[in-house]
Motif scaffolding. Structure first.
Motif, PDB file in Angstrom:
ATOM      1  N   PHE A   9       0.854  -1.184   0.000  1.00 13.36           N
ATOM      2  CA  PHE A   9       0.000   0.000   0.000  1.00 13.36           C
ATOM      3  C   PHE A   9       0.891   1.236   0.000  1.00 13.36           C
ATOM      4  CE2 PHE A   9      -2.986  -3.170   1.282  1.00 13.36           C
ATOM      5  CZ  PHE A   9      -4.205  -2.725   0.801  1.00 13.36           C
ATOM      6  N   VAL A  10       0.706   2.060  -1.017  1.00 11.00           N
ATOM      7  CA  VAL A  10       1.594   3.199  -1.253  1.00 11.00           C
ATOM      8  C   VAL A  10       1.435   4.236  -0.145  1.00 11.00           C
ATOM      9  CG1 VAL A  10       2.223   5.016  -2.867  1.00 11.00           C
ATOM     10  CG2 VAL A  10       1.429   2.807  -3.730  1.00 11.00           C
ATOM     11  N   GLU A  11       2.561   4.626   0.431  1.00 15.61           N
ATOM     12  CA  GLU A  11       2.560   5.614   1.513  1.00 15.61           C
ATOM     13  C   GLU A  11       3.111   6.963   1.073  1.00 15.61           C
ATOM     14  OE1 GLU A  11       1.175   5.178   4.298  1.00 15.61           O
ATOM     15  OE2 GLU A  11       0.830   3.019   4.291  1.00 15.61           O
ATOM     16  N   ASP A  12       3.635   7.043  -0.149  1.00 17.43           N
ATOM     17  CA  ASP A  12       4.205   8.297  -0.635  1.00 17.43           C
ATOM     18  C   ASP A  12       3.157   9.409  -0.610  1.00 17.43           C
ATOM     19  OD1 ASP A  12       4.846  10.299  -2.943  1.00 17.43           O
ATOM     20  OD2 ASP A  12       6.743   9.269  -2.538  1.00 17.43           O
ATOM     21  N   ARG A  13       3.513  10.531  -0.007  1.00 26.51           N
ATOM     22  CA  ARG A  13       2.574  11.638   0.172  1.00 26.51           C
ATOM     23  C   ARG A  13       2.064  12.173  -1.157  1.00 26.51           C
ATOM     24  NH1 ARG A  13       4.658  16.294   3.972  1.00 26.51           N
ATOM     25  NH2 ARG A  13       4.798  14.432   5.306  1.00 26.51           N
ATOM     26  N   ARG A  14       2.915  12.201  -2.173  1.00 28.47           N
ATOM     27  CA  ARG A  14       2.495  12.717  -3.480  1.00 28.47           C
ATOM     28  C   ARG A  14       1.449  11.808  -4.118  1.00 28.47           C
ATOM     29  NH1 ARG A  14       8.453  13.000  -5.803  1.00 28.47           N
ATOM     30  NH2 ARG A  14       8.395  11.059  -4.602  1.00 28.47           N
ATOM     31  N   VAL A  15       1.586  10.492  -3.888  1.00 32.53           N
ATOM     32  CA  VAL A  15       0.597   9.556  -4.418  1.00 32.53           C
ATOM     33  C   VAL A  15      -0.681   9.611  -3.601  1.00 32.53           C
ATOM     34  CG1 VAL A  15       0.105   7.123  -4.889  1.00 32.53           C
ATOM     35  CG2 VAL A  15       2.391   8.048  -5.344  1.00 32.53           C
ATOM     36  N   ARG A  16      -0.558   9.711  -2.286  1.00 30.97           N
ATOM     37  CA  ARG A  16      -1.732   9.746  -1.422  1.00 30.97           C
ATOM     38  C   ARG A  16      -2.630  10.940  -1.725  1.00 30.97           C
ATOM     39  NH1 ARG A  16      -1.828   6.908   3.316  1.00 30.97           N
ATOM     40  NH2 ARG A  16      -4.027   7.530   3.209  1.00 30.97           N
ATOM     41  N   GLN A  17      -2.044  12.024  -2.240  1.00 30.15           N
ATOM     42  CA  GLN A  17      -2.839  13.207  -2.578  1.00 30.15           C
ATOM     43  C   GLN A  17      -3.785  12.947  -3.751  1.00 30.15           C
ATOM     44  OE1 GLN A  17       0.117  16.236  -3.236  1.00 30.15           O
ATOM     45  NE2 GLN A  17       0.302  16.758  -1.072  1.00 30.15           N
ATOM     46  N   LEU A  18      -3.492  11.895  -4.535  1.00 27.24           N
ATOM     47  CA  LEU A  18      -4.329  11.564  -5.686  1.00 27.24           C
ATOM     48  C   LEU A  18      -5.538  10.720  -5.293  1.00 27.24           C
ATOM     49  CD1 LEU A  18      -1.524  10.629  -8.254  1.00 27.24           C
ATOM     50  CD2 LEU A  18      -2.738  12.822  -8.031  1.00 27.24           C
ATOM     51  N   GLU A  19      -5.554  10.195  -4.093  1.00 27.73           N
ATOM     52  CA  GLU A  19      -6.661   9.342  -3.666  1.00 27.73           C
ATOM     53  C   GLU A  19      -7.945  10.164  -3.573  1.00 27.73           C
ATOM     54  OE1 GLU A  19      -3.878   6.208  -1.143  1.00 27.73           O
ATOM     55  OE2 GLU A  19      -5.085   7.688  -0.087  1.00 27.73           O
ATOM     56  N   PHE A  20      -9.026   9.613  -4.124  1.00 26.72           N
ATOM     57  CA  PHE A  20     -10.270  10.360  -4.275  1.00 26.72           C
ATOM     58  C   PHE A  20     -11.099  10.426  -3.002  1.00 26.72           C
ATOM     59  CE2 PHE A  20     -10.849   5.976  -5.605  1.00 26.72           C
ATOM     60  CZ  PHE A  20     -11.963   5.575  -4.887  1.00 26.72           C
ATOM     61  N   SER A  21     -10.692   9.694  -1.952  1.00 24.81           N
ATOM     62  CA  SER A  21     -11.440   9.691  -0.704  1.00 24.81           C
ATOM     63  C   SER A  21     -10.515   9.291   0.436  1.00 24.81           C
ATOM     64  CB  SER A  21     -12.613   8.700  -0.795  1.00 24.81           C
ATOM     65  OG  SER A  21     -13.184   8.465   0.476  1.00 24.81           O
ATOM     66  N   LYS A  22     -10.859   9.709   1.647  1.00 25.18           N
ATOM     67  CA  LYS A  22     -10.092   9.292   2.817  1.00 25.18           C
ATOM     68  C   LYS A  22     -10.224   7.798   3.059  1.00 25.18           C
ATOM     69  CE  LYS A  22     -10.254  13.724   5.249  1.00 25.18           C
ATOM     70  NZ  LYS A  22     -10.684  14.426   6.488  1.00 25.18           N
ATOM     71  N   ARG A  23     -11.226   7.183   2.446  1.00 25.44           N
ATOM     72  CA  ARG A  23     -11.431   5.748   2.596  1.00 25.44           C
ATOM     73  C   ARG A  23     -10.719   4.933   1.523  1.00 25.44           C
ATOM     74  NH1 ARG A  23     -17.707   4.465   4.231  1.00 25.44           N
ATOM     75  NH2 ARG A  23     -17.797   5.722   6.122  1.00 25.44           N
ATOM     76  N   SER A  24     -10.075   5.567   0.573  1.00 25.15           N
ATOM     77  CA  SER A  24      -9.423   4.843  -0.517  1.00 25.15           C
ATOM     78  C   SER A  24      -7.915   4.761  -0.291  1.00 25.15           C
ATOM     79  CB  SER A  24      -9.706   5.521  -1.858  1.00 25.15           C
ATOM     80  OG  SER A  24      -9.138   6.814  -1.901  1.00 25.15           O
TER      81      SER A  24
END
Length: 202
Positions: free
Chosen positions: A98-113
């Protein structure tokens, strides 16, 4: 039988509780599977029915936060009038990060994704009953996916994988791009063991 129902209810309560427990925390277990290549086609004019589906059950253990290793199985079936029945299979080891990189996490469409990358290696292949075409050998796959947690412990997922089988048969190489959907259940092992122990002592 009553104990079976009590155990089932206890595990169900576990799935929908413990909000504070991270789904991908070290020590948790992931259990579930994917469905891919689903197709049901009713052909008119005596053409018959075409059916296709792959099932891939999985189980993995989080050796550290965000990283799980485990195993998978795959069983696929394709039937079509005049083309015989084609069966595909696979079994082996898998890893999921599960990707933890902050730049990638910013692309997640929901806090649940959560975005993840999954890879597998094992033995697999496919065989056709009518034509005799086959390809069996080393089964490899890798690709990205996204998990959407509908509860703290259950996720719906989509996974796009490049799959490659290299070995022997009428074709020595087979590669494909596979889009699958499914669900996973994330169990905190310490709590699960405690519930099982309590149920067995009753």
């Amino acid at each position: 039988m009553n104990r079976f129902y009590q155990l089932t209810l206890a595990l169900a309560a576990l799935l929908f509780s413990s909000v504070a427990v991270a789904q991908t925390q070290q020590g948790n277990i992931m259990v579930g599977g994917d469905i891919s290549n689903f197709n049901l086609n009713f052909l008119g004019g005596g053409g018959g029915t075409t059916f296709q589906m792959d099932l891939t059950p999985k189980v993995a253990y989080f050796i550290r936060d965000g990283l799980a290793i485990g195993g998978y199985g795959r069983l696929g079936l394709t039937t079509a009038k005049g083309a015989g029945t084609q069966t595909s299979y696979g079994i082996g080891a898998l890893g999921r990060y599960f990707v933890e990189d902050r730049r990638v996490r910013q692309l997640e469409f929901s806090k649940r994704s959560r975005f993840f990358v999954e890879a597998n290696a094992g033995f697999g292949g496919s065989n056709n009953s009518a034509s005799g075409a086959s390809n069996n050998g080393l089964d490899l796959g890798v690709g990205p996916g996204v998990a959407f947690f509908i509860t703290p412990n259950v996720s719906l997922e989509a996974l796009l994988k490049y799959e490659l089988t290299v070995g022997f048969g009428s074709a020595t190489t087979s590669n494909r791009l596979n889009l699958g959907v499914g669900f996973q259940i994330y169990l905190p092992t310490a709590r699960a063991k405690q519930i099982l122990k309590e149920e067995r002592s009753k």
